[in-house]
Motif scaffolding. Structure first.
Motif, short mmCIF file in Angstrom:
data_model
loop_
_atom_site.label_atom_id
_atom_site.label_comp_id
_atom_site.label_asym_id
_atom_site.label_seq_id
_atom_site.Cartn_x
_atom_site.Cartn_y
_atom_site.Cartn_z
N ALA A 110 1.86 -4.93 0.14
CA ALA A 110 1.76 -6.20 -0.58
C ALA A 110 2.56 -6.17 -1.88
CB ALA A 110 0.30 -6.50 -0.90
N LEU A 111 2.98 -4.98 -2.31
CA LEU A 111 3.72 -4.88 -3.59
C LEU A 111 4.96 -5.77 -3.63
CD1 LEU A 111 3.61 -1.12 -4.67
CD2 LEU A 111 2.83 -3.08 -5.99
N PRO A 112 5.80 -5.79 -2.55
CA PRO A 112 7.00 -6.64 -2.63
C PRO A 112 6.67 -8.11 -2.85
CG PRO A 112 7.20 -5.09 -0.83
CD PRO A 112 5.79 -4.98 -1.33
N ASN A 113 5.54 -8.55 -2.30
CA ASN A 113 5.13 -9.94 -2.50
C ASN A 113 4.91 -10.22 -3.99
OD1 ASN A 113 4.27 -12.52 -2.08
ND2 ASN A 113 2.41 -11.98 -0.98
N PHE A 114 4.22 -9.31 -4.66
CA PHE A 114 3.97 -9.47 -6.10
C PHE A 114 5.26 -9.32 -6.89
CE2 PHE A 114 -0.29 -8.83 -4.63
CZ PHE A 114 -1.04 -9.60 -5.50
N ARG A 115 6.15 -8.45 -6.43
CA ARG A 115 7.41 -8.24 -7.13
C ARG A 115 8.26 -9.52 -7.05
NH1 ARG A 115 10.44 -7.91 -10.47
NH2 ARG A 115 12.52 -7.03 -10.42
N VAL A 116 8.35 -10.08 -5.83
CA VAL A 116 9.17 -11.26 -5.63
C VAL A 116 8.64 -12.42 -6.46
CG1 VAL A 116 9.67 -13.05 -3.93
CG2 VAL A 116 10.10 -10.68 -3.38
N GLN A 117 7.32 -12.50 -6.61
CA GLN A 117 6.75 -13.60 -7.38
C GLN A 117 6.57 -13.22 -8.85
OE1 GLN A 117 3.95 -15.99 -5.55
NE2 GLN A 117 4.57 -15.49 -3.48
N ASP A 118 7.19 -12.15 -9.24
CA ASP A 118 7.22 -11.73 -10.64
C ASP A 118 5.80 -11.54 -11.20
OD1 ASP A 118 8.55 -10.95 -12.90
OD2 ASP A 118 8.54 -12.95 -13.80
N GLY A 119 4.99 -10.83 -10.45
CA GLY A 119 3.62 -10.62 -10.89
C GLY A 119 3.38 -9.23 -11.47
N LEU A 120 4.42 -8.39 -11.51
CA LEU A 120 4.22 -7.00 -11.92
C LEU A 120 4.98 -6.70 -13.21
CD1 LEU A 120 4.84 -5.33 -8.44
CD2 LEU A 120 2.64 -5.94 -9.43
N GLU A 121 4.36 -5.91 -14.08
CA GLU A 121 5.01 -5.42 -15.29
C GLU A 121 5.85 -4.19 -14.91
OE1 GLU A 121 5.45 -6.47 -18.55
OE2 GLU A 121 3.69 -7.72 -18.41
N ASN A 122 7.05 -4.10 -15.43
CA ASN A 122 7.85 -2.88 -15.27
C ASN A 122 7.41 -1.88 -16.33
OD1 ASN A 122 9.69 -0.89 -14.96
ND2 ASN A 122 11.50 -2.18 -15.17
N ILE A 123 6.80 -0.77 -15.88
CA ILE A 123 6.25 0.19 -16.84
C ILE A 123 7.12 1.43 -16.97
CG2 ILE A 123 3.85 -0.56 -16.72
CD1 ILE A 123 3.38 1.67 -14.66
N ALA A 124 8.38 1.34 -16.48
CA ALA A 124 9.25 2.52 -16.48
C ALA A 124 9.45 3.09 -17.87
CB ALA A 124 10.60 2.16 -15.86
N SER A 125 9.46 2.21 -18.88
CA SER A 125 9.75 2.71 -20.22
C SER A 125 8.50 3.18 -20.95
CB SER A 125 10.45 1.62 -21.03
OG SER A 125 9.61 0.49 -21.10
N CYS A 126 7.34 3.05 -20.32
CA CYS A 126 6.12 3.55 -20.96
C CYS A 126 6.11 5.07 -20.89
CB CYS A 126 4.87 2.98 -20.27
SG CYS A 126 4.76 1.20 -20.38
N GLU A 127 5.61 5.67 -21.95
CA GLU A 127 5.61 7.13 -22.06
C GLU A 127 5.06 7.81 -20.80
OE1 GLU A 127 3.44 8.27 -25.48
OE2 GLU A 127 3.89 10.39 -25.26
N ASN A 128 5.74 8.86 -20.36
CA ASN A 128 5.30 9.70 -19.24
C ASN A 128 5.44 9.07 -17.86
OD1 ASN A 128 4.57 11.62 -21.10
ND2 ASN A 128 2.42 10.95 -21.16
N VAL A 129 5.69 7.77 -17.78
CA VAL A 129 5.64 7.14 -16.46
C VAL A 129 6.80 7.59 -15.58
CG1 VAL A 129 5.77 4.97 -15.21
CG2 VAL A 129 4.30 5.15 -17.21
N SER A 130 8.02 7.45 -16.08
CA SER A 130 9.17 7.81 -15.25
C SER A 130 9.17 9.29 -14.90
CB SER A 130 10.47 7.43 -15.94
OG SER A 130 10.51 6.02 -16.10
N ASP A 131 8.65 10.12 -15.83
CA ASP A 131 8.63 11.56 -15.58
C ASP A 131 7.59 11.95 -14.54
OD1 ASP A 131 10.50 11.71 -17.52
OD2 ASP A 131 9.09 12.21 -19.13
#
Lengths: 446, 291
Positions: A110-131
């Motif tokens: 279901a994630l792509p559905n939320f992504r396409v409808q812009d329902g998700l925050e991009n948390i890549a820049s939050c500390e420790n997440v990308s690592d």
């Protein structure tokens, strides 16, 4: 109620695709800051209250552990029915009304559905997440990044690597080798049918199970790039899997009971079913639904298309996403990481909610290291951990899976009734999916 | 078909009565079998539901039933008891207040002449045609604006409104509350509100019981509105709670038994309400037909 609700869902999805695009522009003051740039995901000052919606039983107890250790970041658990039974629709309603919870449980499909409808925050820049990438099984990380650069839209929670549950005792008594390839599996199906039983049940309603088999075969149903989505339910691998099960269905070598129903449980309990190709969570389904067969089951890797292969599929699993509009994405992301990597949290989530973690450290947990009585003392989780590492990391779900599932499963139902084939169902499912994407103004490549 | 026209009347009469009995018997069976199944299944363990005869008890039925009930009320910190209480509040208070509002509204429409009376009545009547499900989403957006979603009010307030109740109250008040009586009350110096509560509601009692029952059942069974409005499981009514459990059965199979026992327990208050109020209700129907 359900059918009615499905129609309402479809109608509303169209509306919300338009309105959400509008909302994102207006309410995006803080979230655009969260999207790009490394310095944007900053901790809030002062105490923070977060809300987290999940349907995993016992999750409130797991969250209590966090709340004790983090007096300044208090998380409140909210619950509801599982995603497709209403919670996803609620998320979309709440996103539209601007009062979505900070965190939500969302299944990978279901994630792509939320992504396409812009329902998700991009948390890549939050500390420790990308690592954190290295801490999760490869394919689950692919599911939460969609292969985009500098993007992490959720933290993997649990997964459902697939293997084959089989009746060790029956195979031994009958002198049939436990199949390791699909070819051997079909041969065994014939012998088992001759003895008046079925090798397994074909689950017409579980299109995601079928997708797991296509996944194992190396197929791809969806892919997307800048030009739009490519829908391909009818590729070579899908055809291979569809024709295979079509063959077993036509020879009446598999049963066609509705999954997880009483008849279905009974048929396992009475020994009419010799195998079940299923995910790791199927172990507790079997143990509860077929208690009389305790000690007689074992687990082996999924049968392979190529002799000596090791490919596995996946069925189910979900992530913890930070929903758009959260005022505290930093704290929410830290909580999501803790929830899905902390050994104590993982152990408790497994004990109370039956989750099989997406974190690689799952193999260290006590719950997954010992033998399981129901399976004659076999260390079944070793098989699933192995399977998990053999799941193709590049499989992508589409943005309208609920609709795709419904259309394909309608077709499967017809095919089982002798009207058309499984391949026909995939063909019509593909057409319906393309239509549905177009109607929501999601770009499609023809 | 009618017996009056036939020379062999009595025989036809017996045949048609047997036929009627037969049809009613079939329907009774049709409606009662699922409830019987529910009752029997709630006396079994998870394995026995699939492994034993579906419509008959097992040897250990009685102890199993009590242990199931015990688990139902202790699972997840006894949240099921909370759901029952919530349903009782939503349905009990909601139906009571809803009935009073519908009664006052219907009475006013029946007994007072004022401009736009028919227009109001027609608008209310058209509300009967709009399914509650269709209103749930707009209601959610409105309640979001005033920040009342995920509160008791989000389910309670919409439950107070019953267009059908207004319709019924108007029809019944027009037929059963004589204008002369109201005139007499006025001459004796009784205020309109006092007259309504002391005289009119008594005359309308059978209709009020009917409205109450309808409202009670409708709120008790209402599922879609709570599904959309509520996120906190301590606010769930029993229908939504059971639905949430049911949606998790494939992952937590032990919930199957709890859903079945819970469903049985959740219909008991409805049965009790019907049995207790049935007397008034049928007298209401009868009174209407004599008029």
């Amino acid at each position: 109620m359900r059918a009615h609700y499905g129609k309402a869902t479809a109608a509303f999805a169209m509306v919300s695709a338009l309105t959400l695009a509008g909302c994102a522009g207006g309410g995006g003051g803080d979230s655009t800051a969260g999207g790009e740039g490394g310095s944007s995901c900053e901790p809030s000052s002062g105490p923070v209250d977060l809300t987290f919606t999940t349907w995993v039983p016992g999750m409130d107890k797991v969250v209590d552990l966090w709340n004790e250790e983090n007096p300044d970041i208090q998380v409140k658990v909210q619950t509801g029915p599982n995603g497709n039974s209403g919670t996803y629709q609620n998320f979309f309603n709440q996103l539209q009304a601007g009062n979505a919870p900070d965190l939500g449980q969302i299944e990978y499909d279901a994630l792509p559905n939320f992504r396409v409808q812009d329902g998700l925050e991009n948390i890549a820049s939050c500390e420790n997440v990308s690592d954190a990438e290295d801490q999760f099984v490869d394919w689950t990380w692919g599911q939460v990044t969609f292969g985009e650069d500098d993007a992490v839209y959720a933290v993997p929670q649990d997964s459902g690597p697939m293997a084959m549950f089989y009746r060790k005792d029956l195979f031994e008594q009958a002198g049939i080798e436990v199949p390791t390839t699909w070819e051997e599996y079909a041969a065994a199906a014939e012998e088992i049918k001759a003895q008046g039983s079925y090798i397994t049940n074909f689950p017409r309603g579980d299109v995601n199970w079928f997708a797991g088999n296509v996944w194992q075969a190396g197929g791809q149903w969806f892919s997307n790039d800048d030009e739009g989505w490519d829908v391909n339910l009818t590729g070579e691998e899908s055809e291979q899997v569809a024709n295979y099960w079509q063959g077993l269905l036509e020879k009446d070598q598999v049963s066609t009971l509705p999954s997880f129903s009483d008849e279905w449980n009974a048929s396992f309990n009475e020994g009419d079913q010799w195998t079940w190709i299923s995910a790791v969570w199927g172990a507790s389904t079997l143990a509860t639904g077929a208690p009389d067969t305790s000690g007689k089951w074992a687990v082996a890797p999924m049968p392979q298309w190529e002799d000596g292969g090791t490919a596995a599929g996946n069925w189910g699993g979900s992530s913890t996403a930070v929903l758009k509009g959260s005022e505290h994405p930093y704290e929410a992301a830290q909580f999501a990481l803790w929830l899905n990597t902390d050994p104590e949290a993982l152990a408790l989530a497994n004990e109370l909610g039956g989750l099989y973690p997406a974190a690689k450290s799952a193999t260290d947990l006590e719950a997954f290291s010992g033998g399981v009585e129901y399976f004659g003392g076999q260390k079944i989780y070793d098989v699933f951990a192995e399977a998990s590492s053999n799941v193709d990391p590049n499989f992508t779900w589409g943005p309208t899976m609920t609709q795709t599932y419904t259309d394909v499963s309608d077709g499967f139902g017809k095919a089982i009734g002798g009207d058309g084939t499984l391949m026909d169902a995939l063909t019509s499912g593909e057409e319906a999916t393309v239509e549905s994407l177009k109607s929501q103004s999601i770009p499609v490549k023809e | 078909m009618r017996r009056g026209n036939s020379p062999r009347g009595p025989r036809h009469s017996i045949m048609s009565r047997t036929g009627a009995m037969l049809i009613m018997g079939v329907f009774t069976l049709y409606f009662l079998t699922p409830i019987w199944w529910l009752l029997v299944s709630s006396t079994k363990t998870g394995g026995q539901i699939t492994g034993t005869a579906p419509l008959w008890f097992t040897m250990e039925s009685i102890p199993t039933f009590f242990s199931n009930i015990g688990r139902l009320f202790t699972y997840s910190d006894g949240v099921f008891g909370r759901w029952l209480l919530n349903s009782a509040i939503y349905a009990g208070l909601g139906a009571l207040l809803g009935t009073i509002i519908a009664a006052m509204c219907g009475y006013a429409l029946a007994k007072y002449e004022f401009k736009g009376r028919e227009a109001i009545f027609n608008i209310v009547l058209s509300g009967v045609l709009v399914p509650a499900t269709a209103l749930a989403l707009p209601l959610f957006l409105i309640f979001s604006e005033v920040k009342l979603t995920n509160t008791l009010w989000a389910v309670f307030l919409p439950s107070l409104v019953s267009p059908f109740g207004v319709y019924l109250a108007r029809i019944y008040a027009a037929a059963s509350v004589p204008g002369e009586l109201l005139e007499a009350a006025r001459l004796d110096g009784s205020g309109e509100i006092r007259t309504f509560f002391t005289v009119s509601t008594r005359l309308m009692a059978p209709a009020l019981v009917t409205i109450f029952l309808f409202q009670f059942v409708a709120i008790w069974n209402n599922f879609f509105l709570p599904l959309i409005m509520l996120r906190d499981q301590t606010l769930f009514p029993v229908t939504l709670g059971l639905y949430a459990w049911n949606s998790q059965i494939s992952q937590i199979p032990e919930l199957r038994v709890l859903v079945i026992v819970g469903a049985l327990v959740s219909i008991l208050p409805l049965i009790a309400a019907f049995l207790a109020l049935q007397r008034f209700w049928s007298s209401g129907l009868g009174a209407g037909s004599v008029k």
